[in-house]
Design an enzyme around this catalytic site. Structure first.
Site, short mmCIF file in Angstrom:
data_model
loop_
_atom_site.label_atom_id
_atom_site.label_comp_id
_atom_site.label_asym_id
_atom_site.label_seq_id
_atom_site.Cartn_x
_atom_site.Cartn_y
_atom_site.Cartn_z
CB SER A 220 -5.42 3.10 9.59
OG SER A 220 -5.97 3.93 8.81
CG ASP B 237 -1.11 6.79 4.25
OD1 ASP B 237 -2.41 7.45 4.42
OD2 ASP B 237 -1.14 5.89 4.79
CG HIS C 199 -3.74 3.88 4.33
ND1 HIS C 199 -3.30 4.28 4.82
CD2 HIS C 199 -5.22 2.96 4.61
CE1 HIS C 199 -4.28 4.82 5.79
NE2 HIS C 199 -4.60 3.22 6.31
#
Length: 514
Positions: free
Chosen positions: A230, A455, A483
């Site tokens: 991320s 995502d 995610h």
């Protein structure tokens, strides 16, 4: 004024499931020279004289849990002027279970603001699977400003509760409400300045990437092996841009496009959550527990009405808090990070429909790191500090109005609760120093970038763009919802990452794991 920025949060992972590996083609890169797990001599080649005290420090490890040992590393506040002062980084290590590590593997779980030390000690298997823990000394750290490192401090828990959950006066969009939100954000920014001991100017991704090079050196590694999730992809890409010749094996899961402005990042992410909401609704409508009926469009329309109703007439929770539209949207956002959270979202929306708020607050509290009446670290405060410094101020009233029009058109359910007043960056005591531009990392070895098609937090097109910018970018596509992709149940993705990090086997560029 600045634009409100909602980028990414800490990785919320689950143990990988067994899925058949198919269709993966590979090439080879040279192996890493094996180590012996001992603390190696610091790597100081090519380091400027003024930084040698940091790159040459010797680590003092102490046991800090079964299988873990911890240390602290000193870094300069300002790499351009080390005389300004110092910060400390908290670091944790899980020694390779094989006893013969091929090196250190630095990890970052996301954020900005996620604490790597506590996450790794509590849930190592969320970050890495058994193959990586067998092969590497896995390293977690709290970036500058975060957790057990020298940390950004703004509010105590009751104040943070009020900042995150209190419903401002006035109706949504009214001058009264906008003014109250702006005042709240300004007070938060002032508190951060007052309580953070002068570190706010130095809480930047650029500095954190430079810290990773110090960590690489003091761990005794000539090159940085790295697994970032991320926001950790932006941190890793920044490192690669600064030190391409020092990149070892690098995997960036949930790629963020470093060239995209704050405005467009906000828009892309809002659309990502809108699309994930539609996927959730399609699944929800096929269950007996769904609070909606009809088509997906019907369900989305009914959800908009529910949000508006909760916004106009907040629902009291058992602890006395009031659930308004913003907190309900936070709960929705939290649940969309993983398909495994969709049953909780169905329950939260059913309860909200029936005038109950407790499940929604459980989800919102998870998102905000709230446990009981306390907060697990300073994730939300560090999140703001990094974003206020990393994103150039591009916001005017006209920019915000234009963004809202695009949000309304492309993410109509999410839009009313996404952008608006109340941005602490508008009152941040330090001007931003970050830039938004492509990162190419010329001269680096291959860097693997993973993108998940559904995502919401780091939309797939960001990973595509990042992989194309990097001179040696290799894109791996995880076809699915939620995610991130590694260690999430798709063996094609997980095996490709493990084979690369352990054996140097480069995935085929464009590998698609469905």
């Amino acid at each position: 004024m600045s634009l409100r920025r909602r980028l990414v949060t800490a990785v919320a992972g689950v143990a990988a499931l067994a899925v058949a590996l198919s269709g993966c083609l590979y090439a080879q890169i040279p192996p890493i020279a094996p180590g012996n797990g001992a603390s190696l001599a610091p790597q100081t080649d090519g380091v400027p004289a003024e930084l040698l005290p940091y790159y040459g420090q010797t680590l003092d490890w102490e046991e800090c849990g079964t299988g873990f040992d911890c240390t602290r590393v000193t870094v300069p506040r300002d790499y351009a002027d080390p005389s300004v002062g110092e910060l400390e980084l908290a670091v944790v290590r899980h020694r390779a279970t094989s006893g013969e590590p091929i090196g250190s593997l630095l990890t970052n779980p996301g954020g900005p603001g996620a604490a790597g030390v506590s996450l790794m000690k509590q849930a190592l298997s969320v970050l890495v699977d058994d193959r990586l823990t067998d092969a590497y000394d896995v390293i977690g750290f709290d970036p500058r400003g975060v957790g057990e490192s020298t940390a950004v401090t703004c509010y105590d828990p009751p104040q943070l509760d009020a900042y995150l959950y209190d419903i401002p006066p006035g109706t949504r969009g009214s001058e009264e409400r906008e003014a109250a939100l702006d005042q709240r954000a300004s007070a938060f920014a002032q508190a951060c300045e007052a309580r953070s001991d002068g570190i706010l100017p130095y809480i930047t991704t650029d500095n954190s990437a430079r810290d990773m090079d110090v960590l690489r050196a003091v761990l005794g590694d000539p090159q940085l092996n790295y697994l970032g999730f991320s926001y950790g992809t932006f941190l890793g890409a920044t490192y690669a841009g600064l030190f391409p010749e020092r990149v070892g094996r690098m995997v960036l899961d949930g790629g963020i496009d470093p060239s995209v402005s704050g405005t467009n990042t906000s828009l892309r992410q809002a659309v990502g959550f809108e699309n994930s909401l539609r996927a959730f609704m399609a699944d929800c409508l096929n269950t007996n527990e769904c609070p909606f009926a009809g088509s997906v469009d019907d369900a989305m329309s009914d959800l908009s009405a529910l949000l508006a109703r909760v916004d106009a007439r907040p629902i009291p929770a058992a602890d006395g808090r009031q659930l308004g539209g913003d907190s309900l949207m936070t709960a929705i956002t939290a649940a969309l990070y993983s398909e495994e959270s969709w049953p909780y979202l169905r329950a939260a929306l059913s309860d909200a429909r029936d005038g109950r708020a407790d499940v929604a607050f459980q989800l919102a509290d998870f998102y905000n790191g709230r446990i009981g009446d306390e907060y697990d670290g300073n994730t939300m405060e560090a999140f703001v500090a990094y974003n206020c410094m990393d994103y150039p101020d591009e916001g005017t009233d006209a920019d915000l109005a234009a963004l809202q029009q695009k949000l309304d058109a492309q993410a109509p359910v999410v839009a009313p609760y996404w952008a608006g007043a109340g941005d602490p960056c508008a009152s941040w005591p330090v001007p931003p120093t970050g830039v938004r531009e492509p990162i190419t990392a010329p001269g680096s070895p291959p860097i693997v970038v993973i993108g998940t098609t559904g995502d919401p937090a780091t939309p797939y097109d960001g990973a595509v763009s990042l992989a194309s910018q990097l001179e040696q970018g290799v894109l791996v596509t995880n076809v699915g919802e939620g995610h991130l992709g590694y260690n999430k149940g798709n063996a094609c993705v997980t095996d490709a990452v493990d084979d690369y990090l352990i054996n140097g086997t480069i995935p085929e560029d464009g590998l698609r794991c469905g």
